[in-house]
Design an enzyme around this catalytic site. Structure first.
Site, mmCIF file in Angstrom:
data_model
loop_
_atom_site.group_PDB
_atom_site.id
_atom_site.type_symbol
_atom_site.label_atom_id
_atom_site.label_comp_id
_atom_site.label_asym_id
_atom_site.label_seq_id
_atom_site.Cartn_x
_atom_site.Cartn_y
_atom_site.Cartn_z
ATOM 1 N N LEU A 8 -32.521 13.721 4.849
ATOM 2 C CA LEU A 8 -32.077 15.016 4.327
ATOM 3 C C LEU A 8 -33.188 16.048 4.455
ATOM 4 O O LEU A 8 -34.262 15.892 3.874
ATOM 5 C CB LEU A 8 -31.675 14.879 2.861
ATOM 6 C CG LEU A 8 -30.617 13.815 2.567
ATOM 7 C CD1 LEU A 8 -30.194 13.871 1.109
ATOM 8 C CD2 LEU A 8 -29.402 13.997 3.478
ATOM 9 N N ARG A 15 -38.732 26.015 -4.403
ATOM 10 C CA ARG A 15 -39.865 25.854 -5.315
ATOM 11 C C ARG A 15 -41.220 25.855 -4.601
ATOM 12 O O ARG A 15 -42.256 26.001 -5.228
ATOM 13 C CB ARG A 15 -39.682 24.556 -6.136
ATOM 14 C CG ARG A 15 -38.543 24.641 -7.136
ATOM 15 C CD ARG A 15 -38.117 23.271 -7.644
ATOM 16 N NE ARG A 15 -37.217 22.583 -6.709
ATOM 17 C CZ ARG A 15 -36.657 21.384 -6.938
ATOM 18 N NH1 ARG A 15 -36.917 20.743 -8.060
ATOM 19 N NH2 ARG A 15 -35.846 20.839 -6.049
HETATM 20 C C1 UD1 Z 1 -32.968 14.620 -5.578
HETATM 21 C C2 UD1 Z 1 -31.960 13.719 -6.337
HETATM 22 C C3 UD1 Z 1 -32.634 13.181 -7.592
HETATM 23 C C4 UD1 Z 1 -33.903 12.418 -7.216
HETATM 24 C C5 UD1 Z 1 -34.836 13.310 -6.365
HETATM 25 C C6 UD1 Z 1 -35.962 12.459 -5.811
HETATM 26 C C7 UD1 Z 1 -29.716 14.645 -5.938
HETATM 27 C C8 UD1 Z 1 -28.625 15.472 -6.479
HETATM 28 N N1 UD1 Z 1 -30.796 14.495 -6.708
HETATM 29 O O1 UD1 Z 1 -33.293 15.728 -6.414
HETATM 30 O O2 UD1 Z 1 -31.736 12.296 -8.256
HETATM 31 O O3 UD1 Z 1 -34.547 12.003 -8.399
HETATM 32 O O4 UD1 Z 1 -34.136 13.858 -5.240
HETATM 33 O O5 UD1 Z 1 -36.913 13.253 -5.143
HETATM 34 O O6 UD1 Z 1 -29.609 14.129 -4.858
HETATM 35 N N2 UD1 Z 1 -31.070 18.770 0.818
HETATM 36 C C9 UD1 Z 1 -30.231 19.062 1.865
HETATM 37 N N3 UD1 Z 1 -29.109 19.774 1.639
HETATM 38 C C10 UD1 Z 1 -28.757 20.195 0.395
HETATM 39 C C11 UD1 Z 1 -29.620 19.888 -0.682
HETATM 40 C C12 UD1 Z 1 -30.755 19.173 -0.429
HETATM 41 O O7 UD1 Z 1 -30.502 18.669 3.006
HETATM 42 O O8 UD1 Z 1 -27.694 20.844 0.277
HETATM 43 C C13 UD1 Z 1 -32.290 17.978 1.094
HETATM 44 C C14 UD1 Z 1 -33.575 18.717 0.777
HETATM 45 O O9 UD1 Z 1 -34.070 19.374 1.924
HETATM 46 C C15 UD1 Z 1 -34.513 17.589 0.367
HETATM 47 C C16 UD1 Z 1 -33.581 16.525 -0.162
HETATM 48 O O10 UD1 Z 1 -32.284 16.856 0.280
HETATM 49 O O11 UD1 Z 1 -35.247 17.058 1.451
HETATM 50 C C17 UD1 Z 1 -33.582 16.460 -1.679
HETATM 51 O O12 UD1 Z 1 -33.247 17.745 -2.195
HETATM 52 P P1 UD1 Z 1 -34.036 18.354 -3.424
HETATM 53 O O13 UD1 Z 1 -33.504 19.692 -3.680
HETATM 54 O O14 UD1 Z 1 -35.481 18.166 -3.248
HETATM 55 O O15 UD1 Z 1 -33.463 17.375 -4.568
HETATM 56 P P2 UD1 Z 1 -34.164 17.022 -5.929
HETATM 57 O O16 UD1 Z 1 -33.882 18.100 -6.884
HETATM 58 O O17 UD1 Z 1 -35.563 16.665 -5.686
HETATM 59 MG MG MG Z 2 -36.902 16.770 -4.004
#
Ligand code: UD1
Ligand code: MG
Length: 449
Positions: A8, A15
């Site tokens: 992902l 942030r």
């Molecule tokens: C996420 C998890 C959380 C976990 C944490 C660990 C979810 C809802 N939550 O939260 O349970 O504890 O990771 O680090 O999954 N991304 C996309 N598309 C989107 C949203 C995010 O590709 O629409 C990617 C971001 O680029 C990132 C990853 O997914 O690499 C995680 O997204 P991020 O926003 O960092 O999630 P957390 O709030 O950290």
């Molecule tokens: Mg994260």
């Protein structure tokens, strides 16, 4: 069993407060998402699908063609992001690892154990969990009375009781591929953030009577998800400690590990001593019994055994065995030094070769030159390689001696064993064994004042 991976990397990284897209921020000189891809490659996962969105083009530029891509044009959450991989992986059977692009410390060893646990338990989902001292921001692992994982609650959606849980979701999972894409269709966005959460797949699978397993990572440190610059600095520190300790165990001396920075793709031979302020990055190889530093920056270069590099900057270059570089030398763009050569203070070498035993000990610029064996370039000698439009070659053959303050106007060749007198500006070739003096004769006026 087939293994696939979805990485992902489409989120904005709000942030980070950065123009640089989050997963491209480097840790130990390498973009975070590249760390993830490299670990999956080490694990042997040949099909990796990277979900791109924000900064898609720059992510593709970094990762190249070794992975496949799926575009998530609107960032509607991690569940939605994985769904974008359906056209690529939807018809496959096997296990699919889902890893976030912001977890640079995750190792292939832990991922392998996760896959193994998944296979042994026969689960449809296995979550990689960790125990955090401070779980702020992470999804919490909620376990039922039977001790099994029942769901994951995001920090923002958690109640007080759930917030007290210290076991967190690392954001890394392995899913049965068919189950994953079927369950994702049922994920809703009725939560505080209005997003489609990937962890909701767990509750859906559970309701279908599937087995959910959890595997605890050996340390929380390894699973850190970088969301801001504070975490980025923590990741850098952890990575540095891990890499440095690895090389110490291989017999490398770090005089001050806290100020020595080694990239993940660097190789160092035993009994080499690294002094403070040393940075070895990119695809750099250092031989055995070398002395590097203090304050040296070496990138994408090869340094052979017994070489010494002090207070110098070296990029895309090769340093031969027992060569001595520095203090304050600059080697770049394929500077190739043979064995026992010496490049001293304030010498810059660019796209040039020095044969065995040749020396340029002080205050020189050597560019686009081929220098034979046992050549001595005197203090202040310069290859004049550029006329403002084109670059030209200088050739200095074996055993030639170039005096101090000589300008060699390229293209020019100084033959074997020839001598160029100090202060000369050489525009014509000098034959083998010849002498070139190209300077004004001295006029001395006695009793002038
Ligand atoms: C996420 C998890 C959380 C976990 C944490 C660990 C979810 C809802 N939550 O939260 O349970 O504890 O990771 O680090 O999954 N991304 C996309 N598309 C989107 C949203 C995010 O590709 O629409 C990617 C971001 O680029 C990132 C990853 O997914 O690499 C995680 O997204 P991020 O926003 O960092 O999630 P957390 O709030 O950290
Ligand atoms: Mg994260």
């Amino acid at each position: 069993m087939n293994h696939f991976a979805v990485i992902l990397a489409a989120g904005k990284g709000t942030r980070m407060k950065s123009k640089l897209y989050k997963v491209l921020h480097p840790v130990a000189g390498k973009p975070m998402v590249q760390h993830v891809v490299d670990q999956l490659t080490t694990l042997g996962v040949t099909r990796q699908v990277v979900i791109v969105g924000h900064g898609a083009e720059s992510v593709k530029e970094v990762l190249g063609t070794s992975v496949e891509y799926a575009l998530q044009s609107e960032q509607l959450g991690t569940g939605h992001a994985v769904q974008m991989a359906e056209p690529v992986l939807g018809n496959e059977t096997g296990s699919t690892l889902v890893v976030c692009g912001d977890t640079p410390l995750l190792t292939s060893t832990t991922l392998e154990s996760l896959l193994q646990h998944h296979a042994e338990t026969g689960a449809k989902v296995t979550v990689l969990t960790a125990h955090a001292d401070d779980a702020t921001g992470y999804g919490r692992i909620v376990r039922g009375e039977d001790g099994n994982v029942s769901k994951i609650v995001e920090h923002k959606d958690a109640n007080e009781q759930e917030l007290a849980i210290t076991e967190i979701n690392t954001g890394t999972y392995v899913f049965d591929n068919e189950m994953l894409f079927a369950a994702l269709k049922q994920v809703k966005n009725d939560n505080v953030q209005g997003e489609y959460y990937l962890p909701d797949v767990i509750e859906i699978a559970k309701a279908d009577g599937e087995t959910i397993a959890a595997y605890a990572a050996p340390t929380f440190e390894e699973t850190i998800g970088v969301n801001d610059r504070v975490a980025l600095a923590q990741a850098e520190t952890s990575m540095r400690k891990r890499t440095n300790e690895h090389w110490m165990r291989q017999g490398v001396t770090f005089v001050d590990p806290s100020s020595t920075y080694i990239g993940p793709d660097v190789v160092i031979g035993s009994d080499t001593v690294l002094y403070p302020g040393t940075q070895l990055l990119g695809k750099t190889t250092i031989g055995s019994e070398c002395i590097i530093g203090p304050n040296s920056d070496i990138r994408d270069s090869e340094v052979a055994d017994h070489a010494v590099v002090r207070q110098s900057v070296v990029t895309d270059s090769q340093i031969g065995a027992a060569a001595q570089v520095g203090p304050f030398a600059h080697l770049r763009q394929q500077a190739v030094l043979g064995a026992n050569t010496r490049i001293g203070n304030f010498v810059e070498v660019k796209k040039s070769t020095f044969g065995e035993g040749s020396k340029s000990a002080h205050l020189s610029y050597v560019g686009d030159a081929t220098i034979g064996k046992n050549v001595n370039l005197g203090c202040g000698s310069i290859t004049v390689n550029y006329d403002g439009t084109n670059k030209f070659q200088t050739v200095i053959e074996d055993d030639a001696f170039i005096g101090c303050n000589v300008n060699l106007i390229a293209p020019v060749t100084v033959g074997k064993n020839a001598l160029v007198a100090a202060g000369s500006t050489v525009t014509d070739d000098v034959p083998e064994n010849g002498l070139a003096i190209a300077r004004e004769r001295q006029t001395t006026k006695p009793d002038y004042r």
